[in-house]
Design a protein around this motif. Structure first.
Motif, PDB file in Angstrom:
ATOM      1  N   ILE A  81       0.838  -1.206   0.000  1.00 48.74           N
ATOM      2  CA  ILE A  81       0.000   0.000   0.000  1.00 48.74           C
ATOM      3  C   ILE A  81       0.867   1.247   0.000  1.00 48.74           C
ATOM      4  CG2 ILE A  81      -1.642   1.308   1.370  1.00 48.74           C
ATOM      5  CD1 ILE A  81      -2.786  -1.389   2.251  1.00 48.74           C
ATOM      6  N   ILE A  82       1.980   1.204   0.751  1.00 46.47           N
ATOM      7  CA  ILE A  82       2.861   2.374   0.797  1.00 46.47           C
ATOM      8  C   ILE A  82       3.453   2.632  -0.594  1.00 46.47           C
ATOM      9  CG2 ILE A  82       5.028   3.235   1.721  1.00 46.47           C
ATOM     10  CD1 ILE A  82       4.282   1.935   4.360  1.00 46.47           C
ATOM     11  N   SER A  84       2.041   1.878  -3.416  1.00 46.20           N
ATOM     12  CA  SER A  84       0.995   2.412  -4.285  1.00 46.20           C
ATOM     13  C   SER A  84       0.732   3.885  -3.970  1.00 46.20           C
ATOM     14  CB  SER A  84      -0.264   1.557  -4.152  1.00 46.20           C
ATOM     15  OG  SER A  84      -1.355   2.314  -3.752  1.00 46.20           O
ATOM     16  N   ILE A  85       0.840   4.254  -2.702  1.00 45.56           N
ATOM     17  CA  ILE A  85       0.615   5.668  -2.356  1.00 45.56           C
ATOM     18  C   ILE A  85       1.792   6.505  -2.807  1.00 45.56           C
ATOM     19  CG2 ILE A  85       1.584   6.086  -0.052  1.00 45.56           C
ATOM     20  CD1 ILE A  85      -1.280   6.921   0.718  1.00 45.56           C
ATOM     21  N   SER A  88       1.354   7.456  -6.421  1.00 47.53           N
ATOM     22  CA  SER A  88       0.390   8.503  -6.780  1.00 47.53           C
ATOM     23  C   SER A  88       0.711   9.839  -6.124  1.00 47.53           C
ATOM     24  CB  SER A  88      -1.030   8.052  -6.440  1.00 47.53           C
ATOM     25  OG  SER A  88      -1.183   7.933  -5.056  1.00 47.53           O
ATOM     26  N   ARG A  89       1.438   9.862  -5.004  1.00 47.29           N
ATOM     27  CA  ARG A  89       1.647  11.136  -4.312  1.00 47.29           C
ATOM     28  C   ARG A  89       3.102  11.558  -4.210  1.00 47.29           C
ATOM     29  NH1 ARG A  89      -2.604  12.298  -0.953  1.00 47.29           N
ATOM     30  NH2 ARG A  89      -1.654  14.342  -0.969  1.00 47.29           N
ATOM     31  N   ILE A  97      -0.167  13.306   3.425  1.00 42.96           N
ATOM     32  CA  ILE A  97      -1.210  12.461   2.840  1.00 42.96           C
ATOM     33  C   ILE A  97      -2.517  12.918   3.456  1.00 42.96           C
ATOM     34  CG2 ILE A  97      -1.937  10.089   2.454  1.00 42.96           C
ATOM     35  CD1 ILE A  97       0.894   9.255   2.985  1.00 42.96           C
ATOM     36  N   LEU A  99      -5.634  14.170   1.677  1.00 48.67           N
ATOM     37  CA  LEU A  99      -6.748  14.507   0.788  1.00 48.67           C
ATOM     38  C   LEU A  99      -8.053  14.617   1.560  1.00 48.67           C
ATOM     39  CD1 LEU A  99      -6.139  12.318  -2.355  1.00 48.67           C
ATOM     40  CD2 LEU A  99      -6.010  14.781  -2.170  1.00 48.67           C
ATOM     41  N   MET A 100      -8.173  13.800   2.619  1.00 49.65           N
ATOM     42  CA  MET A 100      -9.433  13.774   3.354  1.00 49.65           C
ATOM     43  C   MET A 100      -9.194  14.233   4.776  1.00 49.65           C
ATOM     44  SD  MET A 100     -10.860  10.177   2.004  1.00 49.65           S
ATOM     45  CE  MET A 100      -9.305   9.386   2.189  1.00 49.65           C
TER      46      MET A 100
ATOM     47  N   LYS B 143      -6.613   2.387  -6.217  1.00 50.74           N
ATOM     48  CA  LYS B 143      -5.232   2.849  -6.387  1.00 50.74           C
ATOM     49  C   LYS B 143      -5.124   4.326  -6.723  1.00 50.74           C
ATOM     50  CE  LYS B 143      -3.135  -1.476  -7.816  1.00 50.74           C
ATOM     51  NZ  LYS B 143      -2.565  -2.121  -8.984  1.00 50.74           N
ATOM     52  N   ASP B 144      -6.203   5.095  -6.722  1.00 51.51           N
ATOM     53  CA  ASP B 144      -6.029   6.536  -6.914  1.00 51.51           C
ATOM     54  C   ASP B 144      -5.664   7.147  -5.558  1.00 51.51           C
ATOM     55  OD1 ASP B 144      -8.326   6.362  -5.531  1.00 51.51           O
ATOM     56  OD2 ASP B 144      -9.615   7.313  -6.995  1.00 51.51           O
ATOM     57  N   GLY B 145      -5.451   8.464  -5.539  1.00 47.75           N
ATOM     58  CA  GLY B 145      -4.964   9.102  -4.324  1.00 47.75           C
ATOM     59  C   GLY B 145      -5.818   8.816  -3.106  1.00 47.75           C
ATOM     60  N   LYS B 146      -7.137   9.038  -3.247  1.00 43.73           N
ATOM     61  CA  LYS B 146      -8.020   8.901  -2.090  1.00 43.73           C
ATOM     62  C   LYS B 146      -8.080   7.466  -1.585  1.00 43.73           C
ATOM     63  CE  LYS B 146     -11.579  12.415  -1.852  1.00 43.73           C
ATOM     64  NZ  LYS B 146     -13.016  12.640  -1.913  1.00 43.73           N
ATOM     65  N   ALA B 148      -5.924   4.939  -1.993  1.00 46.06           N
ATOM     66  CA  ALA B 148      -4.686   4.494  -1.371  1.00 46.06           C
ATOM     67  C   ALA B 148      -4.510   5.125  -0.001  1.00 46.06           C
ATOM     68  CB  ALA B 148      -3.504   4.828  -2.273  1.00 46.06           C
ATOM     69  N   GLU B 149      -4.887   6.413   0.100  1.00 39.48           N
ATOM     70  CA  GLU B 149      -4.760   7.082   1.394  1.00 39.48           C
ATOM     71  C   GLU B 149      -5.675   6.433   2.426  1.00 39.48           C
ATOM     72  OE1 GLU B 149      -5.319  11.298   1.253  1.00 39.48           O
ATOM     73  OE2 GLU B 149      -5.979  11.370   3.335  1.00 39.48           O
ATOM     74  N   ALA B 150      -6.921   6.132   2.014  1.00 36.49           N
ATOM     75  CA  ALA B 150      -7.851   5.476   2.935  1.00 36.49           C
ATOM     76  C   ALA B 150      -7.280   4.142   3.390  1.00 36.49           C
ATOM     77  CB  ALA B 150      -9.196   5.270   2.258  1.00 36.49           C
ATOM     78  N   SER B 151      -6.711   3.412   2.426  1.00 37.25           N
ATOM     79  CA  SER B 151      -6.174   2.097   2.739  1.00 37.25           C
ATOM     80  C   SER B 151      -5.021   2.198   3.724  1.00 37.25           C
ATOM     81  CB  SER B 151      -5.736   1.440   1.441  1.00 37.25           C
ATOM     82  OG  SER B 151      -5.168   0.225   1.691  1.00 37.25           O
ATOM     83  N   LEU B 152      -4.128   3.177   3.505  1.00 37.35           N
ATOM     84  CA  LEU B 152      -2.976   3.340   4.410  1.00 37.35           C
ATOM     85  C   LEU B 152      -3.451   3.693   5.810  1.00 37.35           C
ATOM     86  CD1 LEU B 152       0.117   3.440   4.597  1.00 37.35           C
ATOM     87  CD2 LEU B 152      -0.054   5.892   4.335  1.00 37.35           C
ATOM     88  N   ASP B 235     -12.722   8.761   6.991  1.00 35.41           N
ATOM     89  CA  ASP B 235     -11.757   8.779   5.894  1.00 35.41           C
ATOM     90  C   ASP B 235     -11.826   7.507   5.066  1.00 35.41           C
ATOM     91  OD1 ASP B 235     -10.993  11.191   6.737  1.00 35.41           O
ATOM     92  OD2 ASP B 235      -9.046  10.609   7.533  1.00 35.41           O
ATOM     93  N   GLU B 238     -14.988   7.312   3.020  1.00 31.74           N
ATOM     94  CA  GLU B 238     -15.019   8.223   1.881  1.00 31.74           C
ATOM     95  C   GLU B 238     -14.101   7.739   0.767  1.00 31.74           C
ATOM     96  OE1 GLU B 238     -14.104  12.306   2.803  1.00 31.74           O
ATOM     97  OE2 GLU B 238     -13.910  12.789   0.688  1.00 31.74           O
ATOM     98  N   GLY B 239     -12.913   7.232   1.138  1.00 26.45           N
ATOM     99  CA  GLY B 239     -11.926   6.900   0.125  1.00 26.45           C
ATOM    100  C   GLY B 239     -12.151   5.564  -0.551  1.00 26.45           C
TER     101      GLY B 239
END
Lengths: 102, 492
Positions: A81-82, A84-85, A88-89, A97, A99-100, B143-146, B148-152, B235, B238-239
């Motif tokens: 996961i890291i 993949s992030i 994208s970032r 990190i 976005l939300m 795998k888009d930004g949101k 992946a961020e939610a997953s992390l 989070d 939403e993601g």
């Protein structure tokens, strides 16, 4: 003479260091490392209890082995996961990190 | 070893592997969903076959096969089938990895089934992690930004929660010398009886054990989105891809309650002062959880985020049931049956809401509540289903949510929890504000365009099933499933 309580103090200290790291660090990989520290504190606790409380049964040791296996799987998924992030970032700083947020 | 007791789980494991393999050969990917649903169907048929047999424990007392476990296995299989039906459209847009998506859903359903039947701490931990690992991957599937961020965020916080849970389990193991729930209960009774004075709080008799129990509450609390362990919920909801959000909000929560009820009811219910202690912990946390969830939900403008806070609030109502279980005299069914009824009704309601949202948002491409305006004119049926779900979440008749709240609150009142029920009722009134805002936007505001919202047949079938379920439980609770009958069936 080293007794059960020494192990308990060691495990509690290690767990708290790991928790502190997990809550304060900004780098996602360092947070994963801190979580490993917490899990290893649990392993020490399990093995110590197994040795001192139930010397005949090996339940605690078996539990510790299962914890290691699951921890390895969790790290594998976590690193994926890291990556993949990062793709994208371009960062793994948890402060960036964001976005939300509420 | 009697493998026939494990057939529901084995079927799911085989189906999951089969789906991944078929993905390599099959061009027409919609077959993968069909195979997954077939596997879930066979699995629940096996589970039904074991229904009402004598309760057995398999594999060295590690798994129990009783009506309680089978009830949850059927619930999880049903949830997974509905989620797969609702995601066929969504998944068909993926270029790759469609097989993995279905396989991960099947594997997490397998983990949930094992969670419901485990009676031992090691199996508990492994099945919990099986659910978690599959869900991490599902949350980050886009795998888009949101995503992946939610997953992390989900992974890091959930791993910390698992470590806390394990520390608690290690302490419980250390102070009882056992990992099997029944043995733990026996050991606790003799420890606490030795240091007797039955009126003294358990925390004074065996502080180490009590710390272990509190840490276990914290670890499980993460799974059911209990305050103060709820920060991941908005989070991640939403993601994550919307069908996965639906799955998380329903399956993961139901599994959490299944395991809490199993562990606390079979290991920590006696002596009664211990039950009182954790019952009060759950009661106080429940009041905080529903208040926080409802108040923050008011300010949300994203519907997935709003439903995230709403699911925190619903966890608060469900915990009223847990508190009742702790406070009721041991070995009565006061709290359990209403809690299970609430779980079924909540699952149907939330799935109905999310399925309608999946259809609407994949047309409008936006999760904002304002973009639902005029849906009553564009797609009256989808809007009606979403309205019914919102009414059920508030807890108004004629929907299932009303009956569920009625049962759970009246059981609580009978066991000295009147103060908690008053807080819960005030909270329900607050929640009406944000649920009804969605309804108002859909029916009163002018549509942005006159286009109809398309929906696949699978999605419509799932939506009709959920909505009919919500109505049926709301209008004819006695016919469908009432707490007394439920308690009788499950052998509480």
């Amino acid at each position: 003479m080293i007794g059960l309580q020494h192990f308990l103090i060691l495990a509690a200290a290690l767990f708290c260091i790991g928790l502190y790291g997990a809550l304060t660090k900004r780098n996602a990989i360092v947070i994963l490392i801190s979580i490993e520290l917490m899990l290893n504190a649990v392993n020490i606790l399990m093995v110590a209890f197994s040795r001192y409380v139930t010397p005949v049964a090996l339940t605690g040791q078996v539990f510790a082995i299962f914890i290691m296996v699951v921890a390895a799987a969790e790290v594998a998924v976590g690193l994926a996961i890291i990556i993949s992030i990062y793709r994208s970032r371009d960062t793994i700083d948890t402060n960036k990190i964001d976005l939300m947020k509420w | 070893m009697n493998f026939s007791l494990l057939m529901p789980e084995l079927t799911l494991a085989i189906t999951a592997v089969l789906v991944i393999l078929l993905d390599l050969f099959i061009k027409q990917k919609s077959w993968l969903a069909a195979v997954s649903i077939l596997g879930l169907g066979i699995s629940s048929a096996f589970a039904l076959g074991l229904w009402n047999g004598t309760p057995q424990s398999a594999f060295n007392n590690m798994l129990a096969v009783d009506n309680y476990a089978i009830f949850f296995k059927l619930l999880f299989a049903g949830i997974a089938i509905l989620v797969i039906l609702a995601s066929t459209d969504y998944v068909s847009k993926f270029q790759r990895f469609q097989g993995e998506y279905y396989a991960l859903i099947l594997l997490s359903a397998l983990g949930m089934m094992l969670m419901a039947s485990t009676t031992e701490l090691i199996t508990l931990f492994i099945s919990l992690e099986l659910v978690n690992l599959s869900l991490y991957a599902l949350v980050g599937f886009l795998k888009d930004g949101k995503s992946a961020e939610a997953s992390l965020k989900y992974l890091l916080l959930s791993a910390v929660a698992s470590a806390v849970l394990l520390f608690g389990m290690a302490l419980v193991f250390g102070f009882t010398g056992q990992t099997q729930l029944g043995e733990i209960a026996r050991s606790i009774q003799s420890t606490l009886a030795a240091g007797q004075v039955n009126s003294a709080p358990a925390v004074l008799v065996s502080p180490g054990l009590f710390v272990g129990i509190v840490l276990m509450i914290a670890g499980f609390g993460f799974k059911i989105a209990m305050v103060p362990f709820q920060m991941w919920v908005p989070d991640v909801y939403e993601g994550a891809p919307t069908p996965v959000t639906a799955y998380l909000s329903v399956g993961s929560k139901a599994a959490g309650f299944a395991i809490i009820l199993r562990v606390f009811y079979s290991a920590f219910i006696q002596p009664s002062n211990l039950g009182l202690d954790w019952g009060m912990i759950f009661a106080v946390l429940s009041a905080v959880t529903m208040t926080v969830g409802n108040i923050i939900a008011i300010q949300q403008d994203n519907i997935k985020r709003m439903l995230g806070y709403s699911s925190i609030a619903q966890a608060g109502y469900l915990m009223v049931g847990l508190a009742t279980v702790g406070l009721a005299p041991a070995l009565t069914s006061a709290g359990q049956a209403p809690l299970l009824f609430f779980l079924v009704s909540y699952s149907l309601t939330n799935l109905a809401a999310f399925i309608a949202i999946i259809a609407i948002t994949s047309e409008t491409g936006s999760d904002l509540i304002d973009d639902f305006k005029g849906m009553g004119k564009r797609s009256p049926w989808l809007a009606a289903a979403l309205t019914l779900a919102m009414i059920s979440l508030i807890g108004m008749p004629p929907a299932a949510g009303f009956i569920a709240k009625f049962y759970i609150f009246s059981a609580a009142v009978q066991h000295d929890l009147l103060w908690l029920v008053i807080i819960a009722v005030i909270n329900s009134v607050i929640s009406a504000f944000y649920y009804l805002r969605v309804v108002k936007v859909m029916w009163m505001n002018e549509p942005a365009s006159a286009e109809k919202v398309p929906a696949s047949a699978a999605l419509i079938v799932a939506l009709i099933f959920c909505s009919l379920g919500v109505l049926l439980f709301g209008l004819l609770p006695g016919l469908a499933m009432n707490p007394a009958g439920l308690a009788n069936m499950l052998g509480f």
